[in-house]
Scaffold this active site. Structure first.
Site, mmCIF file in Angstrom:
data_model
loop_
_atom_site.group_PDB
_atom_site.id
_atom_site.type_symbol
_atom_site.label_atom_id
_atom_site.label_comp_id
_atom_site.label_asym_id
_atom_site.label_seq_id
_atom_site.Cartn_x
_atom_site.Cartn_y
_atom_site.Cartn_z
ATOM 1 N N LYS A 23 0.870 -1.183 0.000
ATOM 2 C CA LYS A 23 0.000 0.000 0.000
ATOM 3 C C LYS A 23 0.898 1.221 0.000
ATOM 4 O O LYS A 23 1.847 1.291 0.779
ATOM 5 C CB LYS A 23 -0.884 -0.013 1.256
ATOM 6 C CG LYS A 23 -1.764 1.187 1.404
ATOM 7 C CD LYS A 23 -2.809 0.994 2.486
ATOM 8 C CE LYS A 23 -2.229 0.759 3.849
ATOM 9 N NZ LYS A 23 -3.267 0.602 4.892
ATOM 10 N N CYS A 40 -0.525 14.704 -5.900
ATOM 11 C CA CYS A 40 -1.114 13.991 -7.027
ATOM 12 C C CYS A 40 -2.259 13.086 -6.580
ATOM 13 O O CYS A 40 -2.151 12.369 -5.586
ATOM 14 C CB CYS A 40 -0.041 13.147 -7.714
ATOM 15 S SG CYS A 40 -0.657 12.206 -9.121
ATOM 16 N N CYS A 42 -3.894 11.533 -9.434
ATOM 17 C CA CYS A 42 -4.155 10.783 -10.676
ATOM 18 C C CYS A 42 -3.201 9.599 -10.845
ATOM 19 O O CYS A 42 -3.379 8.797 -11.748
ATOM 20 C CB CYS A 42 -4.046 11.704 -11.887
ATOM 21 S SG CYS A 42 -2.356 12.139 -12.358
ATOM 22 N N CYS A 51 2.114 16.580 -7.388
ATOM 23 C CA CYS A 51 1.572 16.773 -8.737
ATOM 24 C C CYS A 51 2.644 17.400 -9.619
ATOM 25 O O CYS A 51 3.302 18.345 -9.195
ATOM 26 C CB CYS A 51 0.354 17.701 -8.656
ATOM 27 S SG CYS A 51 -0.265 18.246 -10.253
ATOM 28 N N HIS A 55 -1.605 15.098 -14.849
ATOM 29 C CA HIS A 55 -3.056 14.876 -14.901
ATOM 30 C C HIS A 55 -3.650 15.538 -16.152
ATOM 31 O O HIS A 55 -4.672 15.079 -16.658
ATOM 32 C CB HIS A 55 -3.742 15.406 -13.631
ATOM 33 C CG HIS A 55 -3.504 16.867 -13.399
ATOM 34 N ND1 HIS A 55 -2.494 17.350 -12.605
ATOM 35 C CD2 HIS A 55 -4.140 17.940 -13.911
ATOM 36 C CE1 HIS A 55 -2.528 18.672 -12.611
ATOM 37 N NE2 HIS A 55 -3.516 19.057 -13.402
HETATM 38 FE FE1 FES Z 1 -1.480 13.682 -10.751
HETATM 39 FE FE2 FES Z 1 -1.459 16.316 -11.101
HETATM 40 S S1 FES Z 1 -2.858 15.163 -10.026
HETATM 41 S S2 FES Z 1 -0.032 14.864 -11.805
#
Ligand code: FES
Length: 75
Positions: A23, A40, A42, A51, A55
């Site tokens: 995890k 992040c 995504c 991030c 995304h």
């Molecule tokens: Fe994953 Fe921006 S939310 S790179």
């Protein structure tokens, strides 16, 4: 119940980040966050857990609408 097919269609959101771990959990001290930090959500960033803008390409390719969570100090 029907199988959920999220993220890449495989049902797995995380394609590459620390796959050897059961995890992926990140602990970041609040004191170490400067003015603001974007994390992040995504799973496509090359700078986990932050991030890096990946995304945007993910959203363009998939029609998704994911983005980071931004922590910001009160002014
Ligand atoms: Fe994953 Fe921006 S939310 S790179």
């Amino acid at each position: 119940p029907a199988a959920r097919k999220g993220c890449s269609g495989s049902g797995r959101c995380n394609q590459s980040i620390r796959k050897s771990e059961a995890k992926v959990v990140d602990m970041i001290d609040i004191e170490n966050i400067a003015e603001k930090a974007a994390f992040c959500r995504c799973w496509k960033t090359k700078n986990w857990p932050y991030c890096d803008g990946s995304h945007g390409e993910h959203n363009k390719q998939t029609g998704d609408n994911v983005g980071p969570v931004v922590l910001q100090r009160k002014k």
